[in-house]
Design a protein around this motif. Structure first.
Motif: not given
Length: 165
Positions: A68-77
């Motif tokens: 979920r942390t990685v996904l949050t960064y990915l969605l931010d990008d």
């Protein structure tokens, strides 16, 4: 070798064969997906958003085996690139739907066409019927909801570090 004896290629274990094909696909598709932040994972999320299948961040993370942390960064990008937005779910205020923007839909179309060319190249040793059957079987394996991506990877895919900023 007799006609009933399997060839050396058939004797290779599943992981080795899948690994070779995956590495070929990843190498060939890297350039095609360069216009999407997060490369292949970004493409998966954008594809789900365009198809209306990105109903929540949690569902996306589970579907693709992304922490979920990685996904949050990915969605931010992806959001910063103007390809997706997070919108409140009218049925659950705690949830955010991931929705493709018009630019996201346009980028999806272009990258999708390039990836279709990559797929054709990787599958070129097969005839059309074999390629269609392989896709059908892989879709069936990928859609098997009894095993998650994290379980297959013994949680390795779900515990990777978030990208460094």
């Amino acid at each position: 070798m007799t006609t009933t004896e399997p060839s050396a290629a058939v004797r290779r274990d599943l992981g080795s064969a899948l690994g070779v094909v995956l590495r070929q696909w990843l190498k060939a598709s890297s350039e095609a997906s360069a216009g999407v932040p997060g490369a292949h994972r970004g493409w998966q999320v954008l594809d789900a958003a365009v198809r209306g299948e990105a109903t929540s961040q949690t569902a996306l993370g589970q579907r693709f085996g992304i922490d979920r942390t990685v996904l949050t960064y990915l969605l931010d990008d992806l959001e910063r690139a103007g390809l997706v937005t997070r919108q409140p779910d009218p049925d659950d205020r705690r949830n955010r739907r991931i929705v493709a923007t018009p630019l996201g839909v346009e980028r999806h179309r272009g990258v999708g066409e390039a990836l279709a060319d990559v797929d054709a190249k990787v599958l070129s040793p097969l005839d059309a019927e074999e390629a269609a059957r392989l896709r059908q079987l892989l879709d069936r394996l990928a859609g098997d909801s009894t095993v998650t991506a994290c379980e297959v990877a013994q949680d390795l895919a779900c515990t990777e570090e978030p990208p460094r900023r």
